[in-house]
Design an enzyme around this catalytic site. Structure first.
Site, PDB file in Angstrom:
ATOM      1  N   ARG A  61       0.851  -1.179   0.000  1.00  0.00           N
ATOM      2  CA  ARG A  61       0.000   0.000   0.000  1.00  0.00           C
ATOM      3  C   ARG A  61       0.895   1.240   0.000  1.00  0.00           C
ATOM      4  O   ARG A  61       1.953   1.252   0.625  1.00  0.00           O
ATOM      5  CB  ARG A  61      -0.931   0.026   1.220  1.00  0.00           C
ATOM      6  CG  ARG A  61      -2.120  -0.910   1.135  1.00  0.00           C
ATOM      7  CD  ARG A  61      -3.110  -0.471   0.068  1.00  0.00           C
ATOM      8  NE  ARG A  61      -4.331  -1.276   0.029  1.00  0.00           N
ATOM      9  CZ  ARG A  61      -4.498  -2.351  -0.726  1.00  0.00           C
ATOM     10  NH1 ARG A  61      -3.498  -2.780  -1.482  1.00  0.00           N
ATOM     11  NH2 ARG A  61      -5.645  -3.011  -0.713  1.00  0.00           N
ATOM     12  N   GLU A  84      -3.803   8.166  -5.055  1.00  0.00           N
ATOM     13  CA  GLU A  84      -4.091   7.467  -6.310  1.00  0.00           C
ATOM     14  C   GLU A  84      -5.382   7.995  -6.933  1.00  0.00           C
ATOM     15  O   GLU A  84      -6.369   8.167  -6.214  1.00  0.00           O
ATOM     16  CB  GLU A  84      -4.198   5.952  -6.060  1.00  0.00           C
ATOM     17  CG  GLU A  84      -2.894   5.336  -5.572  1.00  0.00           C
ATOM     18  CD  GLU A  84      -2.982   3.827  -5.344  1.00  0.00           C
ATOM     19  OE1 GLU A  84      -4.069   3.248  -5.581  1.00  0.00           O
ATOM     20  OE2 GLU A  84      -1.976   3.232  -4.937  1.00  0.00           O
ATOM     21  N   HIS A 101      -1.368   0.653  -9.847  1.00  0.00           N
ATOM     22  CA  HIS A 101      -2.022  -0.244  -8.887  1.00  0.00           C
ATOM     23  C   HIS A 101      -2.679  -1.421  -9.619  1.00  0.00           C
ATOM     24  O   HIS A 101      -3.848  -1.748  -9.401  1.00  0.00           O
ATOM     25  CB  HIS A 101      -3.054   0.510  -8.054  1.00  0.00           C
ATOM     26  CG  HIS A 101      -3.336  -0.157  -6.735  1.00  0.00           C
ATOM     27  ND1 HIS A 101      -3.649   0.549  -5.597  1.00  0.00           N
ATOM     28  CD2 HIS A 101      -3.349  -1.475  -6.364  1.00  0.00           C
ATOM     29  CE1 HIS A 101      -3.849  -0.291  -4.593  1.00  0.00           C
ATOM     30  NE2 HIS A 101      -3.665  -1.522  -5.038  1.00  0.00           N
TER      31      HIS A 101
END
Length: 320
Positions: A231, A260, A279
């Site tokens: 993360r 993000e 991601h």
């Protein structure tokens, strides 16, 4: 007798939906990715597969039947954990489905950075014939894997094929297969100082937030590479940027970020020694099949017999 309700809050193929219905033949099984169209079913659901924020209010405020939620992701930090805990709802994650695709991404980044693939892609666009300073190998190097769950273990297994020395960090410090050494979290410095590649596969919790900052980057070799597929918030991003600018690290492969999507003005985009992916490390053609067949259905069968799921049960105190 009114049948109990199981809601799949996404669209599934016919064969997967049939497999769920076969496992729970006496249950009403409803499937739709449109939470609004199945709101009444969500209010009555005892089991929900795939938590969606659009259904959060309905499940937390209007549902008194909810007992178990199967998350669609391995990380559950984005879910309302306190709300689910207060309702005494059992939560299970999709931990384990990512081991193959994410370990592949980890080595794609490691090989890309060391064999200058990212550099050559840029040079190809410019039609620039240059060796790009290619010199590094990964054989016989040391890899430090921070987090030794399914992803970490698969990564260590692959690393062994390259003859790498594998070091791991986990709470217990207990050794697992394919690791040459295992350390506890408070011994992190010992792993960082030895590693040519540091791979973060941890979940996000209070304890792991900004686990990596200025001090940790100083403890790493200046020839080392950082790979983060856990993360973004585990890493102090500004400290990482400064460490890369100051050549305290050789480079980084990053799939996750503090914000993000990664803002267009973030310096990481333009750094020659950084690979940025959006991601997507866990993306795979087999994702849905694995979540349903390897985790949810076995859990469902166990739940119907014992009243609790068995695999990947989240500990609310730990946050994973």
């Amino acid at each position: 007798m009114t049948s109990k309700t199981l809601v799949v809050n996404t669209d599934l193929s016919h064969h997967l939906l049939s497999a769920i219905r076969s496992a729970a033949p006496d249950w009403k099984v409803v499937a739709s990715k449109d939470s609004k169209s199945i709101q009444e079913d969500l209010e009555q659901a005892e089991i929900v597969l795939h938590w969606k924020s659009a259904a959060a209010n309905t499940l937390l405020q209007n549902n008194n039947q909810l007992k178990w939620v199967q998350a669609w992701s391995a990380g559950v930090d984005s879910l309302p954990l306190s709300g689910l805990q207060q309702k005494d709802v059992m939560l299970t994650s999709a931990n384990g489905v990512h081991a193959f695709p994410i370990s592949e991404t980890i080595f794609a980044m490691i090989l890309g950075l060391t064999r200058k693939i990212h550099t050559y892609v840029r040079q190809q666009q410019e039609k620039n014939w240059h060796n790009g300073g290619l010199e590094l190998e990964i054989h016989q190097k040391t890899i430090g894997i921070i987090g030794t769950g399914a992803i970490g273990q698969e990564t260590a297994k692959i690393a062994k094929a390259f003859g790498m020395k594998t070091l791991g960090v986990r709470h217990s410090g207990k050794l697992v297969n394919d690791f040459d050494g295992m350390y506890q979290t408070e011994q992190l410095e010992q792993v960082l100082s030895q590693s040519d590649f540091v791979v973060i596969t941890l979940p996000l919790t209070k304890e792991t937030t900004h686990l990596f900052g200025k001090e940790q980057f100083r403890q790493m070799k200046d020839t080392a590479f950082l790979i983060n597929i856990g993360r973004g918030e585990i890493v102090d991003e500004e400290a990482l940027i400064q460490a890369l600018r100051n050549k305290e690290l050789a480079g980084a492969g990053l799939d996750v970020f503090e914000t993000e999507p990664l803002p267009a003005d973030n310096p990481l985009w333009e750094m020659d020694n950084v690979i940025v992916t959006p991601h997507t490390a866990g993306a795979t053609e087999h994702y849905t099949e694995r979540v349903v067949k390897e985790i949810f259905i076995p859990n469902l069968r166990y739940y119907l017999l014992n009243g609790i799921p068995q695999k990947n049960v989240v500990d609310y105190k730990k946050g994973y």
